[in-house]
Design a protein around this motif. Sequence first.
Motif, PDB file in Angstrom:
ATOM      1  N   LEU A  21       0.812  -1.058   0.111  1.00  0.00           N
ATOM      2  CA  LEU A  21       0.141  -0.032   0.052  1.00  0.00           C
ATOM      3  C   LEU A  21       0.848   1.258   0.087  1.00  0.00           C
ATOM      4  CD1 LEU A  21      -2.491  -1.043   2.650  1.00  0.00           C
ATOM      5  CD2 LEU A  21      -2.851  -1.058   0.053  1.00  0.00           C
ATOM      6  N   MET A  22       2.202   0.917  -0.289  1.00  0.00           N
ATOM      7  CA  MET A  22       3.040   2.266  -0.178  1.00  0.00           C
ATOM      8  C   MET A  22       2.852   3.025  -1.354  1.00  0.00           C
ATOM      9  SD  MET A  22       6.446   1.488   1.918  1.00  0.00           S
ATOM     10  CE  MET A  22       6.168   1.048   3.817  1.00  0.00           C
ATOM     11  N   ASP A  23       3.334   4.274  -1.272  1.00  0.00           N
ATOM     12  CA  ASP A  23       3.294   4.962  -2.453  1.00  0.00           C
ATOM     13  C   ASP A  23       3.880   4.220  -3.977  1.00  0.00           C
ATOM     14  OD1 ASP A  23       3.578   7.208  -4.334  1.00  0.00           O
ATOM     15  OD2 ASP A  23       4.407   8.739  -3.082  1.00  0.00           O
ATOM     16  N   PRO A  24       3.048   4.199  -4.870  1.00  0.00           N
ATOM     17  CA  PRO A  24       3.328   3.516  -5.864  1.00  0.00           C
ATOM     18  C   PRO A  24       4.379   4.349  -6.644  1.00  0.00           C
ATOM     19  CG  PRO A  24       1.282   4.424  -6.343  1.00  0.00           C
ATOM     20  CD  PRO A  24       1.847   4.578  -4.889  1.00  0.00           C
ATOM     21  N   ARG A  25       4.780   5.499  -6.566  1.00  0.00           N
ATOM     22  CA  ARG A  25       5.599   6.283  -7.492  1.00  0.00           C
ATOM     23  C   ARG A  25       7.203   6.114  -7.110  1.00  0.00           C
ATOM     24  NH1 ARG A  25       2.938  12.040  -6.170  1.00  0.00           N
ATOM     25  NH2 ARG A  25       2.877  10.954  -4.131  1.00  0.00           N
ATOM     26  N   VAL A  26       7.314   5.502  -5.823  1.00  0.00           N
ATOM     27  CA  VAL A  26       8.672   5.375  -5.364  1.00  0.00           C
ATOM     28  C   VAL A  26       9.016   3.821  -5.341  1.00  0.00           C
ATOM     29  CG1 VAL A  26       8.522   7.615  -4.166  1.00  0.00           C
ATOM     30  CG2 VAL A  26       8.087   5.129  -3.000  1.00  0.00           C
ATOM     31  N   GLY A  27      10.302   3.771  -5.209  1.00  0.00           N
ATOM     32  CA  GLY A  27      10.796   2.231  -5.090  1.00  0.00           C
ATOM     33  C   GLY A  27      11.677   1.793  -6.333  1.00  0.00           C
ATOM     34  N   ILE A  28      12.374   0.873  -6.079  1.00  0.00           N
ATOM     35  CA  ILE A  28      13.389   0.163  -6.853  1.00  0.00           C
ATOM     36  C   ILE A  28      12.652  -0.852  -7.657  1.00  0.00           C
ATOM     37  CG2 ILE A  28      15.515  -0.732  -7.396  1.00  0.00           C
ATOM     38  CD1 ILE A  28      15.461   1.959  -6.026  1.00  0.00           C
ATOM     39  N   ARG A  29      12.518  -0.834  -9.274  1.00  0.00           N
ATOM     40  CA  ARG A  29      11.465  -1.705  -9.884  1.00  0.00           C
ATOM     41  C   ARG A  29      12.387  -2.820 -10.520  1.00  0.00           C
ATOM     42  NH1 ARG A  29       8.923  -4.593 -12.316  1.00  0.00           N
ATOM     43  NH2 ARG A  29       6.964  -4.348 -13.320  1.00  0.00           N
ATOM     44  N   SER A  30      13.477  -2.826 -10.543  1.00  0.00           N
ATOM     45  CA  SER A  30      14.431  -3.820 -11.426  1.00  0.00           C
ATOM     46  C   SER A  30      16.006  -3.732 -10.960  1.00  0.00           C
ATOM     47  CB  SER A  30      14.280  -3.876 -12.900  1.00  0.00           C
ATOM     48  OG  SER A  30      14.656  -2.531 -13.353  1.00  0.00           O
ATOM     49  N   VAL A  31      16.766  -4.853 -10.867  1.00  0.00           N
ATOM     50  CA  VAL A  31      17.982  -4.948 -10.892  1.00  0.00           C
ATOM     51  C   VAL A  31      18.640  -5.960 -11.560  1.00  0.00           C
ATOM     52  CG1 VAL A  31      17.681  -4.399  -8.357  1.00  0.00           C
ATOM     53  CG2 VAL A  31      17.589  -6.633  -9.024  1.00  0.00           C
ATOM     54  N   CYS A  32      19.820  -5.878 -11.802  1.00  0.00           N
ATOM     55  CA  CYS A  32      20.629  -6.798 -12.631  1.00  0.00           C
ATOM     56  C   CYS A  32      22.097  -6.608 -12.168  1.00  0.00           C
ATOM     57  CB  CYS A  32      20.527  -6.511 -14.281  1.00  0.00           C
ATOM     58  SG  CYS A  32      21.152  -7.786 -15.142  1.00  0.00           S
ATOM     59  N   VAL A  33      22.793  -7.768 -12.235  1.00  0.00           N
ATOM     60  CA  VAL A  33      24.314  -7.870 -11.818  1.00  0.00           C
ATOM     61  C   VAL A  33      25.141  -8.195 -12.948  1.00  0.00           C
ATOM     62  CG1 VAL A  33      26.015  -9.171 -10.359  1.00  0.00           C
ATOM     63  CG2 VAL A  33      23.663  -8.817  -9.542  1.00  0.00           C
ATOM     64  N   SER A  34      26.181  -7.586 -13.220  1.00  0.00           N
ATOM     65  CA  SER A  34      27.063  -7.915 -14.238  1.00  0.00           C
ATOM     66  C   SER A  34      27.431  -9.182 -13.990  1.00  0.00           C
ATOM     67  CB  SER A  34      28.165  -6.786 -14.198  1.00  0.00           C
ATOM     68  OG  SER A  34      28.961  -6.843 -13.067  1.00  0.00           O
ATOM     69  N   PRO A  35      27.674  -9.745 -15.255  1.00  0.00           N
ATOM     70  CA  PRO A  35      28.250 -11.341 -15.388  1.00  0.00           C
ATOM     71  C   PRO A  35      29.599 -11.615 -14.564  1.00  0.00           C
ATOM     72  CG  PRO A  35      27.708 -10.539 -17.491  1.00  0.00           C
ATOM     73  CD  PRO A  35      27.715  -9.293 -16.642  1.00  0.00           C
ATOM     74  N   ASN A  36      30.394 -10.588 -14.481  1.00  0.00           N
ATOM     75  CA  ASN A  36      31.728 -10.685 -13.568  1.00  0.00           C
ATOM     76  C   ASN A  36      31.364 -10.490 -12.002  1.00  0.00           C
ATOM     77  OD1 ASN A  36      31.537  -7.926 -13.490  1.00  0.00           O
ATOM     78  ND2 ASN A  36      33.464  -7.361 -14.373  1.00  0.00           N
ATOM     79  N   GLY A  37      30.272 -10.113 -11.672  1.00  0.00           N
ATOM     80  CA  GLY A  37      29.649  -9.965 -10.425  1.00  0.00           C
ATOM     81  C   GLY A  37      30.422  -8.765  -9.657  1.00  0.00           C
ATOM     82  N   GLN A  38      30.889  -7.674 -10.589  1.00  0.00           N
ATOM     83  CA  GLN A  38      31.408  -6.432  -9.980  1.00  0.00           C
ATOM     84  C   GLN A  38      30.293  -5.230  -9.869  1.00  0.00           C
ATOM     85  OE1 GLN A  38      34.752  -6.503  -8.681  1.00  0.00           O
ATOM     86  NE2 GLN A  38      34.278  -8.543  -9.102  1.00  0.00           N
ATOM     87  N   HIS A  39      29.599  -5.183 -10.788  1.00  0.00           N
ATOM     88  CA  HIS A  39      28.499  -4.094 -10.622  1.00  0.00           C
ATOM     89  C   HIS A  39      27.112  -4.581 -10.341  1.00  0.00           C
ATOM     90  CE1 HIS A  39      31.529  -1.761 -13.501  1.00  0.00           C
ATOM     91  NE2 HIS A  39      32.040  -1.711 -12.222  1.00  0.00           N
ATOM     92  N   LEU A  40      26.277  -3.600  -9.916  1.00  0.00           N
ATOM     93  CA  LEU A  40      24.928  -3.899  -9.613  1.00  0.00           C
ATOM     94  C   LEU A  40      24.175  -2.715 -10.417  1.00  0.00           C
ATOM     95  CD1 LEU A  40      22.466  -5.421  -8.388  1.00  0.00           C
ATOM     96  CD2 LEU A  40      22.837  -3.837  -6.240  1.00  0.00           C
ATOM     97  N   ALA A  41      23.366  -2.943 -11.291  1.00  0.00           N
ATOM     98  CA  ALA A  41      22.581  -2.008 -12.192  1.00  0.00           C
ATOM     99  C   ALA A  41      21.071  -2.082 -11.402  1.00  0.00           C
ATOM    100  CB  ALA A  41      22.462  -2.164 -13.519  1.00  0.00           C
ATOM    101  N   SER A  42      20.515  -0.797 -11.037  1.00  0.00           N
ATOM    102  CA  SER A  42      19.146  -0.940 -10.700  1.00  0.00           C
ATOM    103  C   SER A  42      18.347   0.249 -11.264  1.00  0.00           C
ATOM    104  CB  SER A  42      18.965  -0.626  -9.246  1.00  0.00           C
ATOM    105  OG  SER A  42      19.571   0.532  -8.819  1.00  0.00           O
ATOM    106  N   GLY A  43      16.979   0.057 -11.423  1.00  0.00           N
ATOM    107  CA  GLY A  43      16.120   1.150 -12.108  1.00  0.00           C
ATOM    108  C   GLY A  43      14.863   1.367 -11.277  1.00  0.00           C
ATOM    109  N   ASP A  44      14.651   2.574 -11.086  1.00  0.00           N
ATOM    110  CA  ASP A  44      13.598   2.879 -10.032  1.00  0.00           C
ATOM    111  C   ASP A  44      12.308   3.223 -10.761  1.00  0.00           C
ATOM    112  OD1 ASP A  44      13.555   5.549 -10.844  1.00  0.00           O
ATOM    113  OD2 ASP A  44      14.733   6.123  -9.198  1.00  0.00           O
ATOM    114  N   ARG A  45      11.265   3.442 -10.181  1.00  0.00           N
ATOM    115  CA  ARG A  45       9.887   3.866 -10.865  1.00  0.00           C
ATOM    116  C   ARG A  45       9.612   5.190 -11.266  1.00  0.00           C
ATOM    117  NH1 ARG A  45       4.984   0.928  -8.230  1.00  0.00           N
ATOM    118  NH2 ARG A  45       4.424   0.852 -10.349  1.00  0.00           N
TER     119      ARG A  45
END
Length: 708
Positions: free
Chosen positions: A469-493
């Motif tokens: 029930l929290m504000d639907p306009r905020v929050g992290i929507r997706s994540v993905c880790v680079s194949p070498n395990g060094q970077h973490l990408a994230s996309g928000d709403r």
Amino acid sequence: MAVEGSTITSRIKNLLRSPSIKLRRNKAGNRREDLSSKVTLEKVLGITVSGGRGLACDPRSGLVAYPAGCVVVLFNPRKHKQHHILNSSRKTITALAFSPDGKYLVTGESGHMPAVRVWDVAERSQVAELQEHKYGVACVAFSPSAKYIVSVGYQHDMIVNVWAWKKNIVVASNKVSSRVTAVSFSEDCSYFVTAGNRHIKFWYLDDSKTSKVNATVPLLGRSGLLGELRNNLFTDVACGRGKKADSTFCITSSGLLCEFSDRRLLDKWVELRTTVAHCISVSQDYIFCGCADGTVRLFNPSNLHFLSTLPRPHALGTDIASITEASRLFSGVANARYPDTIALTFDPTNQWLSCVYNDHSIYVWDVRDPKKVGKVYSALYHSSCVWSVEVYPEVKDSNQACLPPSSFITCSSDNTIRLWNTESSGVHGSTLHRNILSSDLIKIIYVDGNTQALLDTDLPGGDKADASLMDPRVGIRSVCVSPNGQHLASGDRMGTLRVHELQSLSEMLKVEAHDSEILCLEYSKPDTGLKLLASASRDRLIHVLDAGREYSLQQTLDEHSSSITAVKFAASDGQVRMISCGADKSIYFRTAQKSGDGVQFTRTHHVVRKTTLYDMDVEPSWKYTAIGCQDRNIRIFNISSGKQKKLFKGSQGEDGTLIKVQTDPSGIYIATSCSDKNLSIFDFSSGECVATMFGHSGECSLDYLSRS
């Protein structure tokens, strides 16, 4: 696509190496294990308690029960072990209570035509289903004799039922005119008390009459004499025990602890010195009151004298990785804010108090000496819906790994990204160490946003903000880790793309990449010879960035006419491909062409189907892509030709939509998540369903977690 109430139950066991599994051969000659009885719920990382009615303790064994979606978690604080009761109706469990002997557990649920269910705790099986409420069950309780169960409906049906549950009949019933938040039985079983908005009511049971009559009789109720407190919201109630068995204790949301006599008179009250009070638990020796800002006040039931204040949990926004010693938890932090205490249950045998806070954390405190309280157990979970789960990749050089094997990452509308590992006792090759707050949780990355402001929001009905029930306009929507395990990408709403360096967890990139939420992220695999990151959004755009060159923009693709739900990279026939699908019912197959210092993707095939396409995955050989569709079918396409190879059902049910598909690392199986709240595993070659499972009370994400 969110996981309702922040529960994470998507760890599907990879049993391919187990010597005890019966294996069968499919048409291609590959070994395939029989999963029908092998997929089990191993652990739940989450809790959906919304008040004192959702937390209970067996006074004999010390077992703590709480809901997590449509699962009841039976937790042993001493052994840190979980067992589970699964509600096959898939309805959200709203309330629960143990029988006095601990043999049975009663649950209430929400949804259309909800049931009151009784479970055998040892067998974890249903023994009774009681159905009279229409909209939802607000609270339930066993009588001290365990002969009766009382259930109170949501404010929409306002029914109080007393069940002779072994006969499956309502022996007494009546209506209430106010929203009820709690119920408690007197120790002698002669009456029970309900509490709610401007409401304290005593209901009287005449056992001699209810035992003889098979029909439902009117339930006799008399209101408590509230006097000047008549306009208060009474958030919780508990009848006295032992010498105070004739008294009834309750709290008001405004912060008053009240005592009623056996004649329903308001004898006395004391101020809790808090902005809001949520819950109460009463034993022979203590009254515990759960309040705002992590406060739990302790009182003497004989005279309501204040005894002490329990330690508070972690402060909101705490760097949990820095807390490696218990003493850090008991040292106050200036200007810190703490989550509200929303549920309490007391184990009188061990003298342990279990507390749930509104950030969805749980603590078990040892209160044998109220002046010197110790922590027995604690765990921190997402406080809002979980949008995505990503397994940390296997890194060939373990010294370069930022997280231990079998780690996984989740993101949520609570504006956090959480790094989990439920097995390893340490973090190899990393500066991260185990913390004392949550043994399964390695680290929390707090992203921009005020989570506490959301938790403080009042909702209709008087409850505080909860997961979905929290504000639907905020929050992290997706994540993905680079194949070498060094970077973490994230996309928000809001369309912001971030990249964190996993070794130090520092933010190395933040860019407003899209005008709307980023629905999917994908790194290209090393076998493609490229280091690319694709981000796709509801704004119909795909951005391709060069991860090897500080994430410089390589290309923007705008061919889709609606939200893009999935994008994947593949390498086949010596070519690097990118496939995307979306709500416009289109699938685009593109091929990479070298252009100067970078690459450009050009369209090679465009396929349109008659149904919305919600998710996609590429099987390990990179020959085929599997797409989950609105019509519950899985469509398999040849990546090189763009032609559909096969189609099979991706759900056993006749309702809902396929929202997630995921192939396992061996390529033998494909898992699906359907909006009918079921998870299924299919044989990728034949389309045969080999296993189904459930546990969420909302839509869910999934990923495979390989394990030796």
